[in-house]
Design a protein around this motif. Structure first.
Motif, short mmCIF file in Angstrom:
data_model
loop_
_atom_site.label_atom_id
_atom_site.label_comp_id
_atom_site.label_asym_id
_atom_site.label_seq_id
_atom_site.Cartn_x
_atom_site.Cartn_y
_atom_site.Cartn_z
N ASP A 146 0.80 -1.22 0.00
CA ASP A 146 0.00 0.00 0.00
C ASP A 146 0.83 1.28 0.00
O ASP A 146 0.31 2.35 -0.28
CB ASP A 146 -0.92 0.03 1.23
CG ASP A 146 -1.94 -1.11 1.23
OD1 ASP A 146 -2.22 -1.63 0.14
OD2 ASP A 146 -2.42 -1.48 2.32
N LEU A 147 2.11 1.18 0.31
CA LEU A 147 2.95 2.37 0.35
C LEU A 147 3.04 3.02 -1.03
O LEU A 147 3.20 4.24 -1.14
CB LEU A 147 4.34 2.03 0.87
CG LEU A 147 4.39 1.51 2.31
CD1 LEU A 147 5.81 1.07 2.68
CD2 LEU A 147 3.91 2.58 3.30
N ASP A 148 2.93 2.21 -2.08
CA ASP A 148 2.91 2.76 -3.44
C ASP A 148 1.80 3.80 -3.59
O ASP A 148 2.01 4.87 -4.19
CB ASP A 148 2.65 1.65 -4.46
CG ASP A 148 3.73 0.60 -4.50
OD1 ASP A 148 4.72 0.73 -3.76
OD2 ASP A 148 3.57 -0.38 -5.26
N ASP A 149 0.64 3.50 -3.04
CA ASP A 149 -0.51 4.38 -3.18
C ASP A 149 -0.29 5.70 -2.46
O ASP A 149 -0.74 6.76 -2.92
CB ASP A 149 -1.77 3.69 -2.64
CG ASP A 149 -2.04 2.36 -3.33
OD1 ASP A 149 -1.73 2.25 -4.54
OD2 ASP A 149 -2.55 1.44 -2.67
N TYR A 150 0.41 5.66 -1.34
CA TYR A 150 0.74 6.90 -0.61
C TYR A 150 1.64 7.78 -1.48
O TYR A 150 1.44 8.99 -1.57
CB TYR A 150 1.47 6.57 0.70
CG TYR A 150 0.61 6.04 1.81
CD1 TYR A 150 0.27 6.84 2.90
CD2 TYR A 150 0.16 4.73 1.81
CE1 TYR A 150 -0.50 6.35 3.94
CE2 TYR A 150 -0.61 4.22 2.84
CZ TYR A 150 -0.93 5.05 3.90
OH TYR A 150 -1.70 4.56 4.95
N VAL A 151 2.64 7.17 -2.10
CA VAL A 151 3.57 7.94 -2.93
C VAL A 151 2.84 8.55 -4.12
O VAL A 151 3.03 9.73 -4.46
CB VAL A 151 4.73 7.04 -3.42
CG1 VAL A 151 5.63 7.80 -4.40
CG2 VAL A 151 5.55 6.55 -2.23
N ILE A 152 1.98 7.78 -4.75
CA ILE A 152 1.21 8.27 -5.90
C ILE A 152 0.34 9.45 -5.49
O ILE A 152 0.25 10.47 -6.20
CB ILE A 152 0.37 7.13 -6.50
CG1 ILE A 152 1.30 6.09 -7.16
CG2 ILE A 152 -0.63 7.67 -7.53
CD1 ILE A 152 0.60 4.80 -7.54
N ALA A 153 -0.30 9.36 -4.33
CA ALA A 153 -1.15 10.45 -3.85
C ALA A 153 -0.34 11.72 -3.57
O ALA A 153 -0.78 12.83 -3.87
CB ALA A 153 -1.89 10.02 -2.59
N LEU A 154 0.85 11.55 -3.03
CA LEU A 154 1.69 12.71 -2.70
C LEU A 154 2.26 13.39 -3.94
O LEU A 154 2.53 14.60 -3.92
CB LEU A 154 2.83 12.28 -1.78
CG LEU A 154 2.46 11.94 -0.34
CD1 LEU A 154 3.62 11.25 0.37
CD2 LEU A 154 2.04 13.19 0.43
N THR A 155 2.45 12.65 -5.01
CA THR A 155 3.05 13.22 -6.21
C THR A 155 2.02 13.71 -7.24
O THR A 155 2.35 14.50 -8.12
CB THR A 155 3.95 12.18 -6.91
OG1 THR A 155 3.17 11.00 -7.19
CG2 THR A 155 5.13 11.80 -6.03
N LYS A 156 0.79 13.24 -7.11
CA LYS A 156 -0.23 13.55 -8.11
C LYS A 156 -0.46 15.04 -8.28
O LYS A 156 -0.57 15.55 -9.40
CB LYS A 156 -1.54 12.85 -7.75
CG LYS A 156 -2.62 12.95 -8.83
CD LYS A 156 -3.84 12.12 -8.47
CE LYS A 156 -4.89 12.18 -9.57
NZ LYS A 156 -6.10 11.38 -9.23
N SER A 157 -0.52 15.77 -7.17
CA SER A 157 -0.81 17.21 -7.23
C SER A 157 0.29 17.99 -7.95
O SER A 157 0.05 19.09 -8.46
CB SER A 157 -1.00 17.76 -5.82
OG SER A 157 0.19 17.63 -5.06
N LYS A 158 1.47 17.43 -7.99
CA LYS A 158 2.60 18.10 -8.65
C LYS A 158 2.74 17.67 -10.10
O LYS A 158 3.62 18.17 -10.82
CB LYS A 158 3.89 17.81 -7.89
CG LYS A 158 3.88 18.32 -6.45
CD LYS A 158 5.20 18.02 -5.76
CE LYS A 158 5.17 18.46 -4.30
NZ LYS A 158 5.06 19.93 -4.18
N GLY A 159 1.92 16.71 -10.52
CA GLY A 159 1.99 16.24 -11.89
C GLY A 159 3.15 15.30 -12.16
O GLY A 159 3.53 15.09 -13.31
N TRP A 160 3.70 14.73 -11.10
CA TRP A 160 4.83 13.80 -11.26
C TRP A 160 4.32 12.38 -11.49
O TRP A 160 3.28 11.98 -10.96
CB TRP A 160 5.72 13.82 -10.03
CG TRP A 160 6.41 15.13 -9.79
CD1 TRP A 160 6.69 16.10 -10.71
CD2 TRP A 160 6.90 15.61 -8.54
NE1 TRP A 160 7.33 17.14 -10.12
CE2 TRP A 160 7.48 16.89 -8.79
CE3 TRP A 160 6.93 15.11 -7.24
CZ2 TRP A 160 8.07 17.65 -7.79
CZ3 TRP A 160 7.51 15.87 -6.25
CH2 TRP A 160 8.08 17.12 -6.52
N ASP A 161 5.08 11.60 -12.24
CA ASP A 161 4.74 10.21 -12.49
C ASP A 161 5.44 9.31 -11.47
O ASP A 161 6.52 9.63 -10.98
CB ASP A 161 5.20 9.78 -13.90
CG ASP A 161 4.50 10.57 -15.00
OD1 ASP A 161 3.32 10.91 -14.81
OD2 ASP A 161 5.15 10.85 -16.03
#
Length: 549
Positions: A423-438
């Motif tokens: 589930d840690l993947d999902d945390y990282v994705i959520a934190l980067t989404k607002s910045k437009g990072w992949d």
């Protein structure tokens, strides 16, 4: 090696003012490093300085390294993490094996040169040992994987024999879907090959090196697998392992296998569904003389106690060790400074620790920082902690590991080794989404990176573990530039003396990754839930049992 912290601080003071190696180059960064980037740069300059002698365990370089790390935690106001001490002793044995020529007789007759055609060592804690006319057998990939209906040892008795096996697993570059395809499974790791051969009762095991499936060149084997090696001490003195563990160059292996009629693509030959191990009609004789040294290395542990649930911990890890002083390169440099691998990771967790101590409100859960020893010798420091935890594993929320961050600046993507595991993947994705990072998976899945750094030892015992890297999409110069820089490091500097500090390093990308790991830690530290492993992960059952599910 009994170490007193006060004495270590005195050692640290001798070089705490170091700003890097004496060799200087003109900076090429467009803007000065500030904040976390500046902190990371300063730490790398010290940790990769020649005065630390390549940070090898059991050396004066270890004394200086762990003193520096502990002192930095102390300056930040972090508490000692192990019952009043910043250190956890890790009992190790150092075995230096000197090999004679490998003499092969029979269908193939040749004398292979140590350090040129092969490298060989032993884990057995004995003064000397010999293989004498041990029959050679080609055992394909050396894999027994019931879940994939694969058994290279089926019907094979290898007691007293020496097995020749291929690196990686059958899935790599296979035309049909086998194992995990190009993503290496644990069955592809060299550590597994040695373990399985020992379980089968083989006298010796030799892995055939091939650059693409190994993901590194023969020179890495020559540098990393020769000379003194460290192992965790065991009650049986490792007598349960094969007498000889080693590697052979592809050129030498091709000649040996061709003598038994195995020619062409040896990987295609070994992945046939009807593959059966092949007796090579030759024997091998090899003698090793060992020098043994027993001592203790050290993990460095510091903690920031949580305000509400101090018994629950978020664990940051990075390995502090490298290869010390070894074989000189073409320029005559013999100090393996390990600036990227892994002064960068230690620098990053020190920068993260500083951010946590600057928070106005303490985190609700405890934050633990663990700089581990002997990663380069087989993930030994993290293995020791995972099997001798200072903080209960069922209360360890997550392991956040940092190993070898790129030095070419900020990127618009991040790479998660083994993406899709937990589930840690999902945390990282959520934190980067607002910045437009992949957020991408391992950019070289065939290299088996998920099994090559310290997070793996925490995954094995069930703790959700994340290994995060900056990606290849350079914000300033584009993706092709980033890929070329990554390729350049892997081919020219990885495990080489040239992995050293330079003022030309752009540490802003390292800071970007460290900042993301800090933000993830903040979120985890203020939650009440425990992230878990995703369905299908081989580590889920261990965690579920641990958590009483």
């Amino acid at each position: 090696m009994k170490l007193n912290f006060i004495n270590l601080l005195a050692v640290a003071a001798l070089f705490a003012g170091c700003s890097g190696n004496e060799k200087k180059t003109t900076t090429t960064t467009t803007t000065p490093d500030t904040g976390m980037a500046a902190d990371i740069r300063q730490h790398i300059a010290v940790l990769a300085n020649d005065s630390l002698l390549g940070r090898k365990p059991f050396t004066k370089g270890e004394d200086k390294t762990i003193a520096y790390i502990a002192n930095e935690f102390k300056k930040l106001g972090m508490e000692p993490g192990n019952k009043g001490s910043y250190f956890q002793e890790v009992p190790l044995v150092e075995i230096t094996s000197a090999a004679q020529d490998m003499n092969i007789s029979g269908a193939a007759t040749t004398a292979l040169k140590p350090g040129v055609d092969f490298v060989a060592s032993t884990r057995r804690e004995v003064d000397s040992l010999s293989l004498k006319n041990s029959p050679l057998v080609f055992a394909g990939f050396g894999v027994v994987a019931p879940e994939y209906n694969w058994n290279d040892y089926k019907g094979l008795d290898v007691k007293g024999k020496t097995v020749i096996v291929l690196v990686n697993d059958p899935g790599f570059k296979a035309e049909e879907k086998l194992f995990k395809g190009d993503t290496m499974s644990y069955y592809g790791r060299w550590t597994y090959k040695y373990e399985e051969a020992a379980r089968q009762g083989a006298a010796g095991v030799i892995i055939v090196h091939q650059t693409e499936p190994a993901s590194y060149g023969w020179q890495v084997i020559q540098n990393s697998f020769a000379g003194a090696k460290l192992y965790l001490q065991q009650a049986d003195k490792h007598m349960n392992r094969c007498q000889v563990e080693g590697w052979m160059s592809e050129e030498a292996a091709t000649k040996l296998l061709s003598s038994a009629g195995i020619r062409g693509d040896i990987r295609a030959y070994a992945r046939k569904k009807d593959f059966k191990a092949v007796a090579l009609n030759s024997t091998v004789s090899l003698s090793l003389k060992n020098t043994l040294k027993y001592s203790k290395s050290h993990n460095v542990i510091a903690t920031l106690k949580g305000s509400a649930r101090p018994d629950e911990t978020i664990l940051y890890t990075a390995h502090w060790d490298h290869f010390g002083i070894g074989k000189p390169d073409a320029k005559g440099d013999s100090i393996y400074n390990g600036a990227i691998d892994n002064a960068s990771g230690v620098a990053a967790i020190l920068a993260v620790a500083k951010k946590f101590t600057q928070q106005k409100e303490k985190p609700k859960r405890s934050i633990v920082f663990l700089a581990v020893t002997a990663e380069e010798q087989g993930l030994l420091g993290s293995e020791y902690y995972a099997t001798h935890p200072v903080y209960p594993l069922n209360k360890t929320v997550a392991n956040l590991n940092i190993d070898a961050l790129s030095d070419f600046g900020e990127t618009s993507n991040f790479s998660i080794t083994g993406k899709g595991q937990n589930d840690l993947d999902d945390y990282v994705i959520a934190l980067t989404k607002s910045k437009g990072w992949d957020v991408v998976g391992d950019e070289a899945p065939g290299s088996g990176s998920y099994y090559r750094s310290d997070h793996f030892n925490f995954a094995k015992v069930g703790v959700p573990a994340l290994d995060l890297h900056n990606g290849s999409k350079s914000i300033q110069r584009g993706e092709e530039f980033g890929k070329e820089k990554a390729k350049e490091y892997n081919e020219q500097h990885y495990h080489q003396p040239s992995d050293e500090y330079s003022e030309a390093m752009d540490t802003k990308g390292m800071a970007q990754t460290a900042r993301l790991m800090y933000q993830l830690g903040v979120k985890l530290s203020n939650e009440t839930i425990f992230p878990g492993w995703k369905k299908g992960s081989e580590f889920k059952a261990v965690r579920d049992k641990m958590m009483g599910k």
